[in-house]
Scaffold this motif. Structure first.
Motif, PDB file in Angstrom:
ATOM      1  N   ARG A  18     -17.109  48.717 -62.515  1.00  0.00           N
ATOM      2  CA  ARG A  18     -16.652  48.559 -63.896  1.00  0.00           C
ATOM      3  C   ARG A  18     -16.812  47.112 -64.353  1.00  0.00           C
ATOM      4  NH1 ARG A  18     -13.935  52.852 -67.019  1.00  0.00           N
ATOM      5  NH2 ARG A  18     -13.001  51.833 -68.797  1.00  0.00           N
ATOM      6  N   LEU A  19     -16.671  46.188 -63.396  1.00  0.00           N
ATOM      7  CA  LEU A  19     -16.752  44.765 -63.713  1.00  0.00           C
ATOM      8  C   LEU A  19     -18.149  44.190 -63.450  1.00  0.00           C
ATOM      9  CD1 LEU A  19     -13.340  43.707 -62.147  1.00  0.00           C
ATOM     10  CD2 LEU A  19     -13.874  43.853 -64.578  1.00  0.00           C
ATOM     11  N   ASN A  20     -19.088  45.080 -63.092  1.00  0.00           N
ATOM     12  CA  ASN A  20     -20.442  44.633 -62.762  1.00  0.00           C
ATOM     13  C   ASN A  20     -20.432  43.567 -61.668  1.00  0.00           C
ATOM     14  OD1 ASN A  20     -21.804  46.273 -64.738  1.00  0.00           O
ATOM     15  ND2 ASN A  20     -21.112  44.834 -66.314  1.00  0.00           N
ATOM     16  N   ALA A  21     -19.593  43.837 -60.656  1.00  0.00           N
ATOM     17  CA  ALA A  21     -19.482  42.913 -59.525  1.00  0.00           C
ATOM     18  C   ALA A  21     -19.687  43.696 -58.232  1.00  0.00           C
ATOM     19  CB  ALA A  21     -18.108  42.248 -59.513  1.00  0.00           C
ATOM     20  N   GLY A  22     -20.073  43.004 -57.183  1.00  0.00           N
ATOM     21  CA  GLY A  22     -20.198  43.637 -55.882  1.00  0.00           C
ATOM     22  C   GLY A  22     -18.820  43.956 -55.308  1.00  0.00           C
ATOM     23  N   PRO A  23     -18.679  45.082 -54.602  1.00  0.00           N
ATOM     24  CA  PRO A  23     -17.363  45.445 -54.054  1.00  0.00           C
ATOM     25  C   PRO A  23     -16.755  44.370 -53.168  1.00  0.00           C
ATOM     26  CG  PRO A  23     -18.898  47.282 -53.872  1.00  0.00           C
ATOM     27  CD  PRO A  23     -19.696  46.105 -54.333  1.00  0.00           C
ATOM     28  N   MET A  24     -17.573  43.645 -52.422  1.00  0.00           N
ATOM     29  CA  MET A  24     -17.042  42.630 -51.525  1.00  0.00           C
ATOM     30  C   MET A  24     -16.392  41.486 -52.290  1.00  0.00           C
ATOM     31  SD  MET A  24     -17.429  43.971 -48.669  1.00  0.00           S
ATOM     32  CE  MET A  24     -16.802  42.585 -47.724  1.00  0.00           C
ATOM     33  N   ARG A  25     -16.803  41.292 -53.547  1.00  0.00           N
ATOM     34  CA  ARG A  25     -16.187  40.234 -54.355  1.00  0.00           C
ATOM     35  C   ARG A  25     -14.696  40.466 -54.529  1.00  0.00           C
ATOM     36  NH1 ARG A  25     -18.442  37.696 -58.569  1.00  0.00           N
ATOM     37  NH2 ARG A  25     -16.407  36.695 -58.666  1.00  0.00           N
ATOM     38  N   LEU A  26     -14.309  41.752 -54.638  1.00  0.00           N
ATOM     39  CA  LEU A  26     -12.915  42.074 -54.918  1.00  0.00           C
ATOM     40  C   LEU A  26     -12.003  41.774 -53.736  1.00  0.00           C
ATOM     41  CD1 LEU A  26     -14.210  43.431 -57.381  1.00  0.00           C
ATOM     42  CD2 LEU A  26     -12.579  45.307 -57.091  1.00  0.00           C
ATOM     43  N   TYR A  27     -12.558  41.799 -52.525  1.00  0.00           N
ATOM     44  CA  TYR A  27     -11.709  41.590 -51.352  1.00  0.00           C
ATOM     45  C   TYR A  27     -11.180  40.160 -51.266  1.00  0.00           C
ATOM     46  CZ  TYR A  27     -12.748  46.232 -49.614  1.00  0.00           C
ATOM     47  OH  TYR A  27     -12.836  47.601 -49.485  1.00  0.00           O
ATOM     48  N   GLY A  28     -11.756  39.258 -52.016  1.00  0.00           N
ATOM     49  CA  GLY A  28     -11.193  37.916 -52.069  1.00  0.00           C
ATOM     50  C   GLY A  28      -9.915  37.864 -52.891  1.00  0.00           C
ATOM     51  N   TYR A  29      -9.707  38.901 -53.711  1.00  0.00           N
ATOM     52  CA  TYR A  29      -8.547  38.942 -54.607  1.00  0.00           C
ATOM     53  C   TYR A  29      -7.526  39.999 -54.177  1.00  0.00           C
ATOM     54  CZ  TYR A  29     -11.776  36.402 -57.640  1.00  0.00           C
ATOM     55  OH  TYR A  29     -12.669  35.476 -58.153  1.00  0.00           O
ATOM     56  N   ILE A  30      -8.027  41.112 -53.626  1.00  0.00           N
ATOM     57  CA  ILE A  30      -7.185  42.250 -53.258  1.00  0.00           C
ATOM     58  C   ILE A  30      -7.696  42.806 -51.931  1.00  0.00           C
ATOM     59  CG2 ILE A  30      -6.447  44.571 -53.925  1.00  0.00           C
ATOM     60  CD1 ILE A  30      -6.934  43.671 -56.852  1.00  0.00           C
ATOM     61  N   SER A  31      -6.793  43.011 -50.993  1.00  0.00           N
ATOM     62  CA  SER A  31      -7.208  43.456 -49.664  1.00  0.00           C
ATOM     63  C   SER A  31      -7.310  44.970 -49.536  1.00  0.00           C
ATOM     64  CB  SER A  31      -6.231  42.930 -48.599  1.00  0.00           C
ATOM     65  OG  SER A  31      -6.245  41.524 -48.564  1.00  0.00           O
ATOM     66  N   THR A  32      -6.419  45.701 -50.212  1.00  0.00           N
ATOM     67  CA  THR A  32      -6.366  47.160 -50.066  1.00  0.00           C
ATOM     68  C   THR A  32      -6.131  47.832 -51.411  1.00  0.00           C
ATOM     69  OG1 THR A  32      -3.962  47.233 -49.736  1.00  0.00           O
ATOM     70  CG2 THR A  32      -5.330  46.878 -47.766  1.00  0.00           C
ATOM     71  N   LYS A  33      -6.353  49.145 -51.432  1.00  0.00           N
ATOM     72  CA  LYS A  33      -6.085  49.902 -52.658  1.00  0.00           C
ATOM     73  C   LYS A  33      -4.590  49.937 -52.951  1.00  0.00           C
ATOM     74  CE  LYS A  33      -7.087  54.376 -52.949  1.00  0.00           C
ATOM     75  NZ  LYS A  33      -7.917  55.603 -53.149  1.00  0.00           N
TER      76      LYS A  33
END
Length: 230
Positions: free
Chosen positions: A45-60
């Protein structure tokens, strides 16, 4: 360390922050429920790679915590009423309204206390409304009792909304479709009290039913509030 204590990455190649992630996750949940939310889908949705999000959030689960806390910002009123009953009534109705805007919220209410700043502010408002009206343990039980009613009533209303969406039948249409079966069952004489309710009770809408039940719970709480001795 909680997600609120963990610092966000700095100097990222493409600007991204938790606020954007939470907004995207809430938009997905509003559209398709919690099953529509995953770190991969939020990243897309953010046009970002999934691994980018792990720097901000670790789990669902962390993502869900952040989503719930964001919605709690919609619940807290700008001003707290001085009367404890009105304060709790306002918070309850604003929680219901938030749940109707974000149907998925019903699935995440209850359980362990939310530790986000907005969730804690709502909890503080509930407890502050009752502060000084009884000893601390009674105050806590009173707040829990109101919350238990609130969560149960909201989940029941949301379940009915989901049933309408799943079947495509409104409440009135479902009643008409189920009428012949209900009439046949009541005619057996096995359910005399239910028969009385079906034929003689006054029909109410969800908002009226919620408000009435809430007032009854507040009446019960009021009967237990005895100011602590000096």
């Amino acid at each position: 360390m909680t997600v609120w204590d963990r610092p966000e990455p700095r100097n990222a190649p493409v600007p991204l922050d938790r606020e954007q992630i939470i907004a995207a996750a809430i938009a997905l949940a509003d559209e398709g429920g919690l099953e529509a939310v995953s770190l991969r889908k939020v990243a897309a949705r953010l046009n970002a790679g999934p691994m980018r999000l792990y720097g901000y959030i670790s789990t669902k689960d962390e993502l869900f915590d952040l989503m719930v806390d964001e919605v709690h910002a919609e619940i807290l009123p700008a001003e707290q009423p001085g009367d404890w009953r009105e304060a709790l009534r306002v918070l309850a109705h604003r929680t219901r309204q938030a749940a109707l805007r974000h149907v998925w919220l019903a699935d995440l209410l209850g359980g362990r206390p939310t530790l986000g700043p907005n969730g804690m502010a709502v909890t503080e408002a509930k407890l502050a409304a009752l502060d000084g009206l009884a000893d601390i343990d009674t105050t806590l039980r009173a707040a829990e009792t109101v919350s238990s009613y609130l969560i149960g009533a909201i989940r029941r209303e949301i379940a009915n909304l989901r049933a309408e969406r799943a079947t495509g039948l409104s409440k009135r249409e479902w009643q008409r479709a189920s009428g012949p079966h209900l009439t046949k069952m009541l005619a057996t004489g096995r359910f005399p009290t239910l028969t009385k309710v079906v034929h003689h009770s006054r029909e109410t809408n969800a908002e009226e039913s919620f408000a009435t039940g809430l007032d009854w719970v507040l009446d019960a709480v009021a009967a237990k509030l005895t100011p602590p001795s000096a």
